[in-house]
Enzyme design. Structure first.
Site, PDB file in Angstrom:
ATOM      1  N   ASP A  19       1.748   6.057  -3.746  1.00 34.74           N
ATOM      2  CA  ASP A  19       1.177   7.313  -3.247  1.00 34.74           C
ATOM      3  C   ASP A  19       1.383   7.432  -1.737  1.00 34.74           C
ATOM      4  OD1 ASP A  19      -0.033   9.745  -3.605  1.00 34.74           O
ATOM      5  OD2 ASP A  19      -2.084   8.978  -3.625  1.00 34.74           O
ATOM      6  N   THR A  35      23.671 -23.606   5.990  1.00 31.05           N
ATOM      7  CA  THR A  35      23.567 -23.451   4.534  1.00 31.05           C
ATOM      8  C   THR A  35      22.105 -23.300   4.117  1.00 31.05           C
ATOM      9  OG1 THR A  35      23.408 -25.820   4.194  1.00 31.05           O
ATOM     10  CG2 THR A  35      25.622 -24.855   4.021  1.00 31.05           C
TER      11      THR A  35
HETATM   12  N1  LIG Z   1     -10.411   3.003   6.846  1.00 31.71           N
HETATM   13  C1  LIG Z   1     -10.595   4.308   7.064  1.00 31.71           C
HETATM   14  N2  LIG Z   1     -10.955   4.749   8.298  1.00 31.71           N
HETATM   15  C2  LIG Z   1     -11.136   6.071   8.513  1.00 31.71           C
HETATM   16  N3  LIG Z   1     -10.986   7.023   7.589  1.00 31.71           N
HETATM   17  C3  LIG Z   1     -10.641   6.651   6.352  1.00 31.71           C
HETATM   18  C4  LIG Z   1     -10.428   5.279   6.028  1.00 31.71           C
HETATM   19  N4  LIG Z   1     -10.076   5.206   4.723  1.00 31.71           N
HETATM   20  C5  LIG Z   1     -10.060   6.476   4.270  1.00 31.71           C
HETATM   21  N5  LIG Z   1     -10.399   7.352   5.246  1.00 31.71           N
HETATM   22  C6  LIG Z   1     -10.460   8.816   5.136  1.00 31.71           C
HETATM   23  O1  LIG Z   1     -10.906   9.168   3.850  1.00 31.71           O
HETATM   24  C7  LIG Z   1      -9.913   9.929   3.175  1.00 31.71           C
HETATM   25  C8  LIG Z   1      -9.950   9.588   1.719  1.00 31.71           C
HETATM   26  O2  LIG Z   1      -9.660   8.223   1.530  1.00 31.71           O
HETATM   27  P1  LIG Z   1      -8.689   7.771   0.380  1.00 31.71           P
HETATM   28  O3  LIG Z   1      -7.392   8.454   0.548  1.00 31.71           O
HETATM   29  O4  LIG Z   1      -8.675   6.293   0.324  1.00 31.71           O
HETATM   30  O5  LIG Z   1      -9.527   8.371  -0.861  1.00 31.71           O
HETATM   31  P2  LIG Z   1      -9.075   8.760  -2.319  1.00 31.71           P
HETATM   32  O6  LIG Z   1     -10.292   9.220  -3.022  1.00 31.71           O
HETATM   33  O7  LIG Z   1      -8.318   7.656  -2.929  1.00 31.71           O
HETATM   34  O8  LIG Z   1      -8.133   9.965  -1.992  1.00 31.71           O
HETATM   35  P3  LIG Z   1      -6.972  10.653  -2.852  1.00 31.71           P
HETATM   36  O9  LIG Z   1      -7.562  11.887  -3.381  1.00 31.71           O
HETATM   37  O10 LIG Z   1      -5.908  10.900  -1.810  1.00 31.71           O
HETATM   38  O11 LIG Z   1      -6.534   9.692  -3.895  1.00 31.71           O
HETATM   39  C9  LIG Z   1      -8.601   9.577   3.874  1.00 31.71           C
HETATM   40  O12 LIG Z   1      -7.625  10.565   3.738  1.00 31.71           O
HETATM   41  C10 LIG Z   1      -9.077   9.404   5.312  1.00 31.71           C
HETATM   42  O13 LIG Z   1      -9.146  10.654   5.957  1.00 31.71           O
HETATM   43 CA   LIG Z   2      -6.265   7.566  -3.848  1.00 29.56          CA
END
Ligand SMILES: Nc1ncnc2c1ncn2[C@@H]1O[C@H](COP(=O)(O)OP(=O)(O)OP(=O)(O)O)[C@@H](O)[C@H]1O
Ligand SMILES: [Ca+2]
Ligand SMILES: [Ca+2]
Length: 619
Positions: free
Chosen positions: A292, A488
């Protein structure tokens, strides 16, 4: 091609399933209105997956609460209506008020809408169910009913609340939301972390639970890379799973692309690319495919211009053995590789997504653009991205070549992440680049070790025609494998080079088992000359404009040194053709009539020989 000028309202991935009889291969462009923002968090769904159980569960889920639309996709008016009516997500504690945390922005539509194709709408309706606006709300009790049968205990520590104090929401995804948090006590008191909170009520299927389990397992296993978000721990209580990790305060890569009006200078794009390629090469060596990769899933640690970039969101990632092909259709439409849509892919699929990111970084437009999911798939499968329009003609030829080699539709011809780091465009960067160990080298060596001496001679001749640029990668790999610098390498060298870079993920993806296939090296060593023959990829060389030249030149060398009179039957067996195939008619052209030696055509076939044999065996 779609101009990337704004960001849709939320960021997440969706899972779309395809019945086996309806691969998206034949998808055509469907009607769409365009120019509208990305659907809101409760309705959109952008990553794809197949697999029977997954398909069934997801289809059920999608019928209830997902739409067929992807991020960046401009939904039809009906969908817009649908998303406005969608129920709001349960807000995070301390969530900023005023609806979505990410402001809505708009994409410009540079091209007229594609022509409608009614049958695709029918396919979409069959795939996702015909979702009427008022069906978007999740029926009361539907999740609770299914929950009884599902085991939602993960074995994580139960004391999240004792240790951390949740703060403001910093991001939102499909399954959960991310908050800043602080250590409550101890040495680390006051130190900030990020916590991805995944409500258990959202885990309505066994697959969804498994995805969370795997996300944590992969984050836990993949430690120690500077461009990978640092995982601290996972917790759970009866309501949520909490994934605690380092807090990245610099926002998403997508936001930076948009704030620059879509375009990066070549030098700035290189800095971003180097970090992405580095972390992805690391994951691939560990046998993890992210699945992804997109600008929303890379975060900057600070607001600083030169901040470090971190890969996040391993929610769709999986372990993949070196010889294994995955078949789940998973990813986000604009970034999904053609072979994912064909349901047979490995780590190369991530490299394609990096190619899409590189294209967007450099020109501000998406390489594969359509107004529907199926239209995007058709473009991914069939269309060649444009390199003729501005700003491409004014860019360096190396930049164009770099992107083209990442976006090769044939995964065997596509370069790997580690190879991309040794591409002349990246090498010309001001940054210091260390090319990491590449698993492709071992895959190619395995094929070489199983080859006949005739094919080895052909590969050796081909290796003599490599240019300085092509040799650069092989030199770097050889150096990583040759700690004693005695010219080698042995099997022990390979083992220890791998162990040096191993994380727990490597065990899961069975990379040590794979090394057993190189056992023939136990009794001898390999010098650089032979290594070049063993570790070159004929498929990748074939993708080059100068391939014909390479091959002709190699044939001449081979003709002088390695060519000999050959029987058609021998050639058939060399190429792995079954005795039942009427080989004479086919192979006649591959043998030179004057002296019974291999012709040029036969030579090229021979170069591919073992891979076609492995392929036949694998069927
Ligand atoms: N370590 C972090 N520090 C700051 N912000 C974060 C962090 N991890 C995630 N985020 C924020 O939270 C959002 C969502 O996190 P993530 O993409 O892991 O969630 P998801 O539910 O798996 O999303 P998706 O719908 O893309 O699958 C990220 O796009 C980012 O903006
Ligand atoms: Ca995700
Ligand atoms: Ca995400």
């Amino acid at each position: 091609m779609g101009l990337c000028t704004s960001k849709p309202s939320t960021d997440r991935s969706i899972h779309v399933s395809y019945p086996p009889s309806e691969p998206p291969t034949n998808a055509a462009v469907a009607v769409g209105d365009g120019g509208v923002e990305r659907p809101d968090a409760s309705s959109a769904d952008e990553s794809l997956t197949s697999d029977d159980q997954r398909r069934k569960e997801r289809t059920e889920l999608e019928n209830v609460k997902k739409s067929p639309f992807f991020p960046f996709y401009s939904p039809s008016p009906a969908h817009y209506f649908f998303s406005k009516k969608s129920p709001a997500r349960s807000p995070a504690p301390n969530a900023p008020t005023g609806g979505n945390s990410t402001p809505k922005r708009f994409f410009k539509r540079p091209f007229p809408p594609p022509s409608p194709a009614k049958h695709i709408r029918a396919v979409l309706a069959r795939r996702h169910g015909s979702v009427k606006p008022n069906e978007a709300s999740i029926p009361e009790g539907s999740e609770a009913d299914g929950m009884a049968a599902l085991d939602k205990s993960f074995g994580f520590s139960k004391h999240f609340g004792n240790k951390y104090e949740l703060g403001d929401e910093v991001g939102r995804g499909h399954f959960g939301y991310t908050c800043a948090a602080k250590f409550k006590k101890g040495e680390l008191k006051g130190q900030q972390v990020a916590v991805k909170v995944i409500p258990k009520v959202k885990m309505t299927t066994a697959i969804a639970i498994e995805d969370v389990r795997r996300e944590v397992k992969i984050l836990r296993a993949l430690t120690g890379h500077n461009n990978l978000v640092q995982f601290y721990d996972a917790y759970e209580d009866s309501d949520n799973v909490y994934i605690v990790m380092e807090l990245c305060e610099g926002g998403e890569l997508l936001d930076r692309i948009l704030s620059r009006g879509g375009k990066y200078s070549e030098e700035d794009a290189k800095t971003v690319m180097i970090q992405i390629l580095n972390v992805v090469a690391f994951c691939h060596l560990q046998g993890v495919v992210h699945r992804d990769l997109k600008p929303e899933n890379f975060l900057f640690t600070t607001k600083d211009e030169n901040s470090q970039l971190k890969a996040i969101d391993f929610g769709l990632s999986d372990f993949v053995k070196p010889d294994e092909r995955l078949n789940d259709i998973v990813g986000s439409a604009y970034y999904v590789a053609p072979e994912v849509l064909h349901r047979a892919y490995g780590t190369e699929a991530d490299v394609w997504s990096i190619g899409v990111i590189a294209y967007i970084l450099l020109c501000g437009s998406r390489p594969f653009w359509a107004r529907t999911e199926s239209g995007i798939f058709r473009a991914v499968l069939k269309a060649d991205p444009s390199f003729d329009e501005a700003p491409w003609p004014s860019m360096s030829p190396e930049a164009r070549d770099f992107v083209k080699r990442l976006l090769n539709k044939d995964p065997r011809k596509r370069i790997t992440a580690a190879q991309a780091l040794s591409h002349p465009w990246i090498k010309s960067s001001n940054d210091v680049i260390k090319v990491p160990l590449d698993i492709i080298v071992f895959k190619l060596m395995k094929s070489y070790m199983r080859s006949s001496s005739l094919r080895k001679a052909a590969l050796k001749a081909l290796s003599k025609t490599l240019t300085v640029d092509e040799l650069f990668f092989l030199k770097e790999q050889f150096a990583l494998l040759e700690p004693n610098k005695n010219g080698t390498i042995s099997l022990d060298n390979i083992k220890s080079a791998l162990m040096k870079h191993a994380t727990d993920a490597m065990k899961e993806s069975r990379i040590p088992d794979f090394l057993a296939s190189l056992n023939a090296l136990q009794y001898r060593r390999m010098d650089f000359e032979e290594f070049c023959a063993a570790a070159l990829s004929v498929h990748q060389l074939e993708a080059l404009d100068r391939w014909e030249q390479h091959a002709r030149c190699a044939y001449e060398l081979f003709d002088k040194d390695g060519n000999r009179a050959i029987m058609i039957e021998e050639l058939a067996s060399e190429l792995g053709l079954s005795p039942s195939v009427p080989v004479h008619a086919v192979l006649h052209d591959w043998i030179r009539h004057t002296d019974g030696k291999l012709s040029f055509l036969g030579f090229v076939k021979l170069l591919h020989g073992v891979s076609s044999r492995t392929f036949v065996k694998a069927q």
